[in-house]
Design an enzyme around this catalytic site. Structure first.
Site, PDB file in Angstrom:
ATOM      1  N   HIS A  58       3.322   2.616  14.727  1.00 55.80           N
ATOM      2  CA  HIS A  58       4.350   1.963  13.916  1.00 55.80           C
ATOM      3  C   HIS A  58       4.252   2.492  12.487  1.00 55.80           C
ATOM      4  O   HIS A  58       3.246   2.287  11.805  1.00 55.80           O
ATOM      5  CB  HIS A  58       4.148   0.446  13.923  1.00 55.80           C
ATOM      6  CG  HIS A  58       5.094  -0.283  13.023  1.00 55.80           C
ATOM      7  ND1 HIS A  58       6.468  -0.271  13.206  1.00 55.80           N
ATOM      8  CD2 HIS A  58       4.866  -1.042  11.925  1.00 55.80           C
ATOM      9  CE1 HIS A  58       7.040  -0.995  12.268  1.00 55.80           C
ATOM     10  NE2 HIS A  58       6.094  -1.481  11.471  1.00 55.80           N
ATOM     11  N   LYS A  89       8.006   0.512   3.806  1.00 49.18           N
ATOM     12  CA  LYS A  89       7.854   1.880   4.321  1.00 49.18           C
ATOM     13  C   LYS A  89       9.194   2.611   4.390  1.00 49.18           C
ATOM     14  O   LYS A  89       9.318   3.748   3.923  1.00 49.18           O
ATOM     15  CB  LYS A  89       7.205   1.848   5.718  1.00 49.18           C
ATOM     16  CG  LYS A  89       5.835   1.220   5.762  1.00 49.18           C
ATOM     17  CD  LYS A  89       5.216   1.306   7.145  1.00 49.18           C
ATOM     18  CE  LYS A  89       5.968   0.494   8.174  1.00 49.18           C
ATOM     19  NZ  LYS A  89       5.935  -0.963   7.897  1.00 49.18           N
ATOM     20  N   ARG A 136     -10.388   4.530  -7.754  1.00 53.80           N
ATOM     21  CA  ARG A 136      -9.726   4.982  -8.984  1.00 53.80           C
ATOM     22  C   ARG A 136     -10.028   6.446  -9.302  1.00 53.80           C
ATOM     23  O   ARG A 136      -9.424   7.012 -10.215  1.00 53.80           O
ATOM     24  CB  ARG A 136     -10.159   4.098 -10.159  1.00 53.80           C
ATOM     25  CG  ARG A 136      -9.803   2.626  -9.959  1.00 53.80           C
ATOM     26  CD  ARG A 136     -10.124   1.799 -11.168  1.00 53.80           C
ATOM     27  NE  ARG A 136      -9.328   2.169 -12.324  1.00 53.80           N
ATOM     28  CZ  ARG A 136      -9.385   1.560 -13.510  1.00 53.80           C
ATOM     29  NH1 ARG A 136     -10.215   0.532 -13.685  1.00 53.80           N
ATOM     30  NH2 ARG A 136      -8.633   1.965 -14.511  1.00 53.80           N
ATOM     31  N   ASP A 175      10.077   3.807  11.838  1.00 49.93           N
ATOM     32  CA  ASP A 175       9.705   2.644  12.651  1.00 49.93           C
ATOM     33  C   ASP A 175       8.716   2.986  13.751  1.00 49.93           C
ATOM     34  O   ASP A 175       7.649   2.386  13.848  1.00 49.93           O
ATOM     35  CB  ASP A 175      10.942   1.961  13.241  1.00 49.93           C
ATOM     36  CG  ASP A 175      10.600   0.602  13.833  1.00 49.93           C
ATOM     37  OD1 ASP A 175       9.988  -0.206  13.105  1.00 49.93           O
ATOM     38  OD2 ASP A 175      10.917   0.353  14.991  1.00 49.93           O
TER      39      ASP A 175
END
Length: 311
Positions: free
Chosen positions: A138, A159, A243, A177
């Protein structure tokens, strides 16, 4: 259900079916081919009966030197109930003994005009592609600067909206999808879209749009090798996010692993630009340039060069 049957080879490679028509629906379970030279010589101890048997000039020339009784015996054993097909290359004449045995055991015998080596290469490539392990994920698959980026995350995280922005920026959509993935080789994953939703993008509140119709054929791709996974998740203030980019996570799909980057989502972040930069940075790393590692090394050198009394 079998992915490939003998009749598929006849249609794909325009082969001539000579005998054994009742067996054209036999399943093909392996991409390995066999050139049964030893078997024609009489050695059947390790006969790979489940493979396609490919006969070229070498095998058939040797076969003609056998006695009539030997010819019948060898072809009877060659036409095994498990054998999906026997293919004659170079458009050569088919031995009568093979035709008779194939009809008795319903083993399809086909003929191609291609040379044995070229035919073997084409068959192997086709079968490896069709018989490769497959799964479905998915997510959204986009081609960004030549990098196949698989965007995943919970439903509603954004998305498809991010993919739409990437398409507007000139990148190409592969699937939305549901991404069908097949492992064509070691560490080679190729993603494509199910036929039903090919070229379509679902945007909540807007509905389903056809990317090819809106943006043209240059905005879509049929399939793409997957190299990078971007996982979108709702920003968690209690979670510590990377980071520097030193640590590299992996996502395992079937038997292969790809680089995984987790991006926190919150208002104000331009995800399309961030994913675009992530793809470019990934390409840079593959070329041997790791900015995060270079920064870490410089920082370590600065610390090491400082006077201990100043620390």
């Amino acid at each position: 259900m079998a992915k490939v049957r003998t009749k598929d080879l006849i249609e794909k490679f325009k082969m001539e079916l000579l005998s054994g028509e009742e067996g054209i629906h036999r399943p093909i379970t392996t991409s390995d081919l066999s050139r049964p030279g030893l078997e024609i010589a009489g050695f059947f101890d390790y006969y790979p009966a489940d493979r396609i048997q490919l006969l070229g000039m070498t095998e058939l020339t040797f076969f003609e030197k056998l006695t009539s009784q030997e010819k019948q015996a060898r072809m009877e054993r060659l036409c095994d109930d498990q054998t999906p097909a026997i293919i004659i290359a170079r458009g050569l004449e088919v031995p009568e003994e093979l035709m008779e045995s194939s009809e008795r055991h319903s083993v399809p015998v086909m003929r191609s005009n291609l040379t044995t080596t070229r035919l073997s290469s084409h068959l192997t490539n086709y079968l490896e592609s069709m018989l490769a392990p497959t799964t479905a994920v998915h997510g959204v698959l986009v081609d960004i600067y030549g990098v196949g980026v698989l965007i995943t995350g919970q439903s509603g995280v954004g998305k498809s909206e991010t993919a739409l922005e990437l398409v507007k920026r000139g990148h190409r959509l592969v699937a939305d999808d549901c991404v069908e993935i097949r492992q064509e080789d070691i560490d080679t994953l190729v993603g494509s879209s199910p036929e039903l939703i090919e070229h379509l993008l679902e945007i909540r509140g807007l509905g389903i749009i056809n990317v090819m119709t809106l943006f043209g054929t240059g905005a879509i791709r049929g399939h793409k090798r997957i190299s990078l996974n971007i996982n979108l998740e709702i920003w968690d203030s209690k979670k510590q996010y990377d980071r520097l980019g030193i640590e590299e996570d992996k996502m395992k799909i079937i038997d292969s692993e790809i680089t995984k980057i987790t991006l926190p989502v919150r208002p104000g972040r331009n995800l399309a630009v961030i994913i675009e930069v992530a793809a470019m940075n990934f390409r840079l790393k593959r070329m041997g340039v790791n900015t995060a590692q270079e920064f870490t090394d410089k920082l370590a050198n600065v610390i090491n060069d400082r006077d201990p009394d100043q620390l």
